[in-house]
Design an enzyme around this catalytic site. Structure first.
Site, PDB file in Angstrom:
ATOM      1  N   CYS A 113       0.816  -1.216   0.000  1.00 56.25           N
ATOM      2  CA  CYS A 113       0.000   0.000   0.000  1.00 56.25           C
ATOM      3  C   CYS A 113       0.848   1.265   0.000  1.00 56.25           C
ATOM      4  O   CYS A 113       0.326   2.360  -0.224  1.00 56.25           O
ATOM      5  CB  CYS A 113      -0.937   0.022   1.191  1.00 56.25           C
ATOM      6  SG  CYS A 113      -2.068  -1.368   1.204  1.00 56.25           S
ATOM      7  N   HIS A 253      -2.890   7.609   2.710  1.00 54.85           N
ATOM      8  CA  HIS A 253      -3.362   6.328   2.176  1.00 54.85           C
ATOM      9  C   HIS A 253      -4.704   6.026   2.820  1.00 54.85           C
ATOM     10  O   HIS A 253      -4.879   6.168   4.032  1.00 54.85           O
ATOM     11  CB  HIS A 253      -2.336   5.239   2.510  1.00 54.85           C
ATOM     12  CG  HIS A 253      -2.839   3.849   2.282  1.00 54.85           C
ATOM     13  ND1 HIS A 253      -3.463   3.481   1.109  1.00 54.85           N
ATOM     14  CD2 HIS A 253      -2.815   2.746   3.059  1.00 54.85           C
ATOM     15  CE1 HIS A 253      -3.802   2.199   1.193  1.00 54.85           C
ATOM     16  NE2 HIS A 253      -3.421   1.738   2.355  1.00 54.85           N
ATOM     17  N   ASN A 283      -9.849   0.261   0.533  1.00 54.24           N
ATOM     18  CA  ASN A 283      -8.388   0.348   0.500  1.00 54.24           C
ATOM     19  C   ASN A 283      -7.881  -0.166  -0.851  1.00 54.24           C
ATOM     20  O   ASN A 283      -7.895  -1.375  -1.095  1.00 54.24           O
ATOM     21  CB  ASN A 283      -7.832  -0.490   1.656  1.00 54.24           C
ATOM     22  CG  ASN A 283      -6.318  -0.492   1.711  1.00 54.24           C
ATOM     23  OD1 ASN A 283      -5.647  -0.111   0.755  1.00 54.24           O
ATOM     24  ND2 ASN A 283      -5.788  -0.934   2.835  1.00 54.24           N
TER      25      ASN A 283
HETATM   26  O1  UT7 Z   1      -3.360  -0.745   3.700  1.00 52.21           O
HETATM   27  C1  UT7 Z   1      -2.439  -1.014   4.710  1.00 52.21           C
HETATM   28  C2  UT7 Z   1      -2.641  -2.334   5.309  1.00 52.21           C
HETATM   29  N1  UT7 Z   1      -3.894  -2.611   5.890  1.00 52.21           N
HETATM   30  C3  UT7 Z   1      -4.477  -1.858   6.852  1.00 52.21           C
HETATM   31  O2  UT7 Z   1      -4.083  -0.753   7.145  1.00 52.21           O
HETATM   32  C4  UT7 Z   1      -5.603  -2.478   7.628  1.00 52.21           C
HETATM   33  C5  UT7 Z   1      -5.447  -2.184   9.090  1.00 52.21           C
HETATM   34  N2  UT7 Z   1      -6.434  -2.822   9.916  1.00 52.21           N
HETATM   35  C6  UT7 Z   1      -7.743  -2.498   9.931  1.00 52.21           C
HETATM   36  O3  UT7 Z   1      -8.215  -1.695   9.164  1.00 52.21           O
HETATM   37  C7  UT7 Z   1      -8.597  -3.120  11.019  1.00 52.21           C
HETATM   38  O4  UT7 Z   1      -7.750  -3.808  11.909  1.00 52.21           O
HETATM   39  C8  UT7 Z   1      -9.690  -4.089  10.484  1.00 52.21           C
HETATM   40  C9  UT7 Z   1     -10.796  -3.297   9.796  1.00 52.21           C
HETATM   41  C10 UT7 Z   1      -9.113  -5.087   9.532  1.00 52.21           C
HETATM   42  C11 UT7 Z   1     -10.330  -4.819  11.685  1.00 52.21           C
HETATM   43  O5  UT7 Z   1     -10.834  -3.869  12.601  1.00 52.21           O
HETATM   44  P1  UT7 Z   1     -10.434  -3.937  14.142  1.00 52.21           P
HETATM   45  O6  UT7 Z   1     -11.131  -2.846  14.819  1.00 52.21           O
HETATM   46  O7  UT7 Z   1      -8.950  -3.991  14.254  1.00 52.21           O
HETATM   47  O8  UT7 Z   1     -11.080  -5.306  14.593  1.00 52.21           O
HETATM   48  P2  UT7 Z   1     -10.405  -6.557  15.309  1.00 52.21           P
HETATM   49  O9  UT7 Z   1      -9.631  -7.375  14.346  1.00 52.21           O
HETATM   50  O10 UT7 Z   1      -9.714  -6.093  16.560  1.00 52.21           O
HETATM   51  O11 UT7 Z   1     -11.682  -7.372  15.740  1.00 52.21           O
HETATM   52  C12 UT7 Z   1     -12.619  -6.867  16.719  1.00 52.21           C
HETATM   53  C13 UT7 Z   1     -13.819  -7.789  16.767  1.00 52.21           C
HETATM   54  C14 UT7 Z   1     -13.458  -9.258  16.884  1.00 52.21           C
HETATM   55  O12 UT7 Z   1     -14.477  -9.901  17.647  1.00 52.21           O
HETATM   56  P3  UT7 Z   1     -14.278 -10.204  19.210  1.00 52.21           P
HETATM   57  O13 UT7 Z   1     -13.063 -11.067  19.288  1.00 52.21           O
HETATM   58  O14 UT7 Z   1     -14.079  -8.864  19.845  1.00 52.21           O
HETATM   59  O15 UT7 Z   1     -15.549 -10.870  19.577  1.00 52.21           O
HETATM   60  C15 UT7 Z   1     -13.512  -9.759  15.472  1.00 52.21           C
HETATM   61  O16 UT7 Z   1     -13.757 -11.132  15.392  1.00 52.21           O
HETATM   62  O17 UT7 Z   1     -14.574  -7.688  15.552  1.00 52.21           O
HETATM   63  C16 UT7 Z   1     -14.671  -8.964  14.909  1.00 52.21           C
HETATM   64  N3  UT7 Z   1     -14.577  -8.766  13.472  1.00 52.21           N
HETATM   65  C17 UT7 Z   1     -15.633  -8.516  12.690  1.00 52.21           C
HETATM   66  N4  UT7 Z   1     -16.948  -8.442  12.956  1.00 52.21           N
HETATM   67  C18 UT7 Z   1     -17.783  -8.170  11.944  1.00 52.21           C
HETATM   68  C19 UT7 Z   1     -13.451  -8.718  12.701  1.00 52.21           C
HETATM   69  N5  UT7 Z   1     -13.771  -8.450  11.425  1.00 52.21           N
HETATM   70  C20 UT7 Z   1     -15.111  -8.332  11.389  1.00 52.21           C
HETATM   71  C21 UT7 Z   1     -16.035  -8.057  10.367  1.00 52.21           C
HETATM   72  N6  UT7 Z   1     -17.353  -7.986  10.675  1.00 52.21           N
HETATM   73  N7  UT7 Z   1     -15.640  -7.860   9.085  1.00 52.21           N
END
Ligand code: UT7
Length: 326
Positions: A113, A253, A283
């Protein structure tokens, strides 16, 4: 002193729209969760048979038109992409052919990215040294081709698109003032695609093990991204004696609205001076900063004389920032 200046921008998004409601049908997620956690409402996806070079060529044509130049005027082509049409030849080579450019040099840059800032700054070097007069810098991705649509951690954010900028030599004080590129390979396993390269060439087994899809530990990427965004932009501004309040527009970005907001807060930039279009495109990897710049120009938010800061961050990790006088 010769500086590389952006004299034309263009963007192209494939027609097919993938909404959060569409994703609700594929994985366990909801429009509410996606909007709250990422700010993304919809994204664009390539059609059957469409690929990265197709998007890159459309964006490049628009950038050349906005610069009132033709393919004949291009002295070098650089394409930031993580999803080349093929491993061989480079996507830049295909763009050179399809645009009808002269037999100029062309090369792909893989910095995930961060491929936007990498390709822009690398292209700018050829101009600053006086070697070339005009460089076509492009970021293009068909990330949907490496997205596992059973993995809700990646399919909600990664998307397709292309953007381009025409760089030209300027000696009137405008153009790219400075930029920094960084990488730290110790984070590589937080965002990678194991299959299809020389380590794990394609076999039935690699396909069965879903190794040809991007793997991401999103939350860990998130934390490092905010830190690196803030560090790289603050250092760059400070080195040139600028404060955040001097910046007219920050074009980051577009990975996740929460990353953008957290980084802007750390640098002390109010969101009304930050360009955001992640809601419409998700993204788009190496394309995102180029697409955002093109839209900012069209929206009248990048005007001659503005101090513009750009920054990008991605797998590897690789990241970077650049400062320019528009
Ligand atoms: O382009 C450069 C590289 N990429 C990035 O910059 C991406 C960076 N990361 C992100 O944008 C975020 O970390 C994500 C959008 C991918 C995930 O968001 P998050 O706030 O970091 O969520 P998380 O992984 O900490 O998950 C929180 C909760 C979890 O449930 P529990 O364990 O709290 O019950 C996940 O299982 O949300 C759950 N979860 C979802 N729920 C509904 C994770 N993904 C999803 C989803 N829909 N798509």
């Amino acid at each position: 002193m010769i500086r590389a200046k952006i004299v034309g921008t263009g963007a192209y998004a494939p027609d097919r729209v993938l909404t959060n409601a569409d994703l609700e049908k594929l994985v366990q997620t909801s429009d509410e969760w996606i909007v709250q956690r990422t700010g993304i409402r919809e994204r664009r996806i390539v059609a059957e048979g469409e690929a990265t070079a197709d998007l890159a060529v459309r964006a490049a044509e628009r950038a050349l038109a906005s610069a009132k130049l033709t393919p004949d005027d291009v002295d070098f082509i650089i394409v930031g992409t993580t999803t080349p049409d093929m491993i061989l030849p480079s996507t830049a080579n295909l763009v050179q052919l399809r645009l009808g450019c002269r037999r100029v040099g062309s090369i792909d840059v893989l910095a995930a990215c961060a491929g936007s800032v990498y390709s822009l700054l690398m292209g700018a070097q050829f101009i600053q040294t006086g070697k070339y007069r005009r460089v076509l810098a492009i970021g293009a991705e068909a990330l949907s081709r490496i997205v596992d649509y059973t993995d809700r951690g990646t399919c909600i954010i990664l998307a397709d698109g292309a953007g381009a900028a025409v760089l030209e030599a300027a000696e009137d004080g405008s153009g790219i003032i400075d930029g920094d590129l960084y990488s730290d390979g110790k984070y590589w396993e937080l965002l990678y695609m194991p299959g299809g390269g020389a380590r794990h060439p394609a076999t039935h087994e690699t396909v069965d093990k879903r190794m040809h899809f991007a793997k991401m530990k999103g939350n860990e990427v998130f934390k490092v991204a905010v830190r690196m965004f803030a560090e790289s932009t603050s250092q760059l501004l400070a080195r040139h004696g600028f404060k955040a309040s001097d910046v007219d527009l920050f074009v980051p970005h577009q990975a996740n609205l929460r990353i953008i907001e957290a980084a802007a807060k750390r640098v002390d930039l109010p969101m009304d001076r930050v360009f955001v279009n992640v809601d419409k495109y998700g993204n788009t990897g190496a394309a995102s900063v180029y697409v955002a710049m093109a839209e900012a120009v069209d929206a009248g938010r990048l005007r001659p004389g503005d101090l513009v800061l750009i920054a990008a961050f991605g797998g590897g990790f690789a990241w970077g920032a650049a400062l320019m006088r528009w």
